[in-house]
Design a protein around this motif. Structure first.
Motif, PDB file in Angstrom:
ATOM      1  N   LEU A 131       1.041   4.274  -2.899  1.00 16.20           N
ATOM      2  CA  LEU A 131       0.908   5.706  -2.608  1.00 16.20           C
ATOM      3  C   LEU A 131       2.144   6.474  -3.067  1.00 16.20           C
ATOM      4  CD1 LEU A 131      -0.740   5.635   0.937  1.00 16.20           C
ATOM      5  CD2 LEU A 131      -1.848   6.195  -1.235  1.00 16.20           C
ATOM      6  N   PHE A 143      -6.324   9.012   0.946  1.00 17.43           N
ATOM      7  CA  PHE A 143      -5.055   8.780   1.629  1.00 17.43           C
ATOM      8  C   PHE A 143      -3.879   9.209   0.772  1.00 17.43           C
ATOM      9  CE2 PHE A 143      -8.058   5.919   3.544  1.00 17.43           C
ATOM     10  CZ  PHE A 143      -7.740   5.968   4.893  1.00 17.43           C
ATOM     11  N   LEU A 184      -5.015   1.162   5.532  1.00 19.30           N
ATOM     12  CA  LEU A 184      -4.543   2.540   5.364  1.00 19.30           C
ATOM     13  C   LEU A 184      -4.800   3.356   6.623  1.00 19.30           C
ATOM     14  CD1 LEU A 184      -5.539   3.233   1.656  1.00 19.30           C
ATOM     15  CD2 LEU A 184      -3.222   3.136   2.584  1.00 19.30           C
ATOM     16  N   GLU A 211      -4.634  10.553   6.165  1.00 24.52           N
ATOM     17  CA  GLU A 211      -5.986  10.556   5.616  1.00 24.52           C
ATOM     18  C   GLU A 211      -6.411  12.014   5.537  1.00 24.52           C
ATOM     19  OE1 GLU A 211     -10.219   8.191   5.992  1.00 24.52           O
ATOM     20  OE2 GLU A 211      -8.933   8.300   7.765  1.00 24.52           O
ATOM     21  N   LEU A 265       0.831  -1.205   0.000  1.00 24.84           N
ATOM     22  CA  LEU A 265       0.000   0.000   0.000  1.00 24.84           C
ATOM     23  C   LEU A 265       0.864   1.253   0.000  1.00 24.84           C
ATOM     24  CD1 LEU A 265      -2.780  -1.020   2.555  1.00 24.84           C
ATOM     25  CD2 LEU A 265      -2.880  -1.079   0.062  1.00 24.84           C
ATOM     26  N   ALA A 285       1.133   7.134   6.750  1.00 23.11           N
ATOM     27  CA  ALA A 285       0.242   7.660   5.705  1.00 23.11           C
ATOM     28  C   ALA A 285      -0.608   8.738   6.366  1.00 23.11           C
ATOM     29  CB  ALA A 285      -0.631   6.552   5.131  1.00 23.11           C
ATOM     30  N   CYS A 327      -9.584   4.803  -1.678  1.00 27.39           N
ATOM     31  CA  CYS A 327      -9.386   3.372  -1.433  1.00 27.39           C
ATOM     32  C   CYS A 327      -9.683   2.551  -2.684  1.00 27.39           C
ATOM     33  CB  CYS A 327     -10.255   2.899  -0.271  1.00 27.39           C
ATOM     34  SG  CYS A 327      -9.734   3.565   1.308  1.00 27.39           S
TER      35      CYS A 327
END
Length: 144
Positions: free
Chosen positions: A83, A133, A116, A127, A79, A125, A92
């Motif tokens: 990103l 994200f 996430l 939000e 993940l 990460a 998502c």
């Protein structure tokens, strides 16, 4: 039986058949709605089971402390790579698609969202808004 009687009999049968047809269509619509409700319930329960099983059993990727230098397991690492490679905030559903999974399957999106959020809690990460994200600033250090 004369012609008028035959026509009246046919008209009565036509009206009865039409009424039955409409009744069956209404019944079919009700059944379709019930099927859709059951499908949504099964999907919701599958997501709930998946989330709860992650809480009850040992997690696949333990959530690191924000100060942990060796951050995450394979899935969370994937993940973070997504990103980083995309280089912009992602929903998502987009992340799910990049991972090669079907974004229309709720449990795929829920799994990614759940992970996430854990990465955001760990400072790896961010939000920006619900479901949006991005990678944390400064290569993983927490940012506000």
């Amino acid at each position: 039986m004369d012609g008028d009687q035959v026509l009246r009999l046919v008209a009565e049968r036509e009206a009865a058949a039409r009424a039955e047809w409409l009744r069956l269509e209404q019944e079919a619509a009700q059944i379709t709605a019930l099927i859709e409700g059951c499908r949504r319930e099964v999907e919701r329960l599958a997501i709930t089971r998946e989330v709860l099983s992650g809480l009850v059993t040992a997690p696949e990727d333990p959530v690191p402390a924000a100060s942990d230098a060796n951050p995450v397991g394979d899935f969370a690492g994937r993940l973070l790579r997504v990103l980083a490679e995309v280089g912009r905030p992602m929903r998502c559903r987009e992340v799910v698609a990049v991972l090669g999974e079907d974004p229309s399957v709720a449990r795929h999106g829920e799994r990614v969202r759940h992970r996430l959020k854990k990465l955001a809690a760990a400072g790896l990460a961010r939000e920006l808004e619900p479901g949006l994200f991005t990678l944390a600033d400064d290569s993983g250090s927490p940012s506000g």
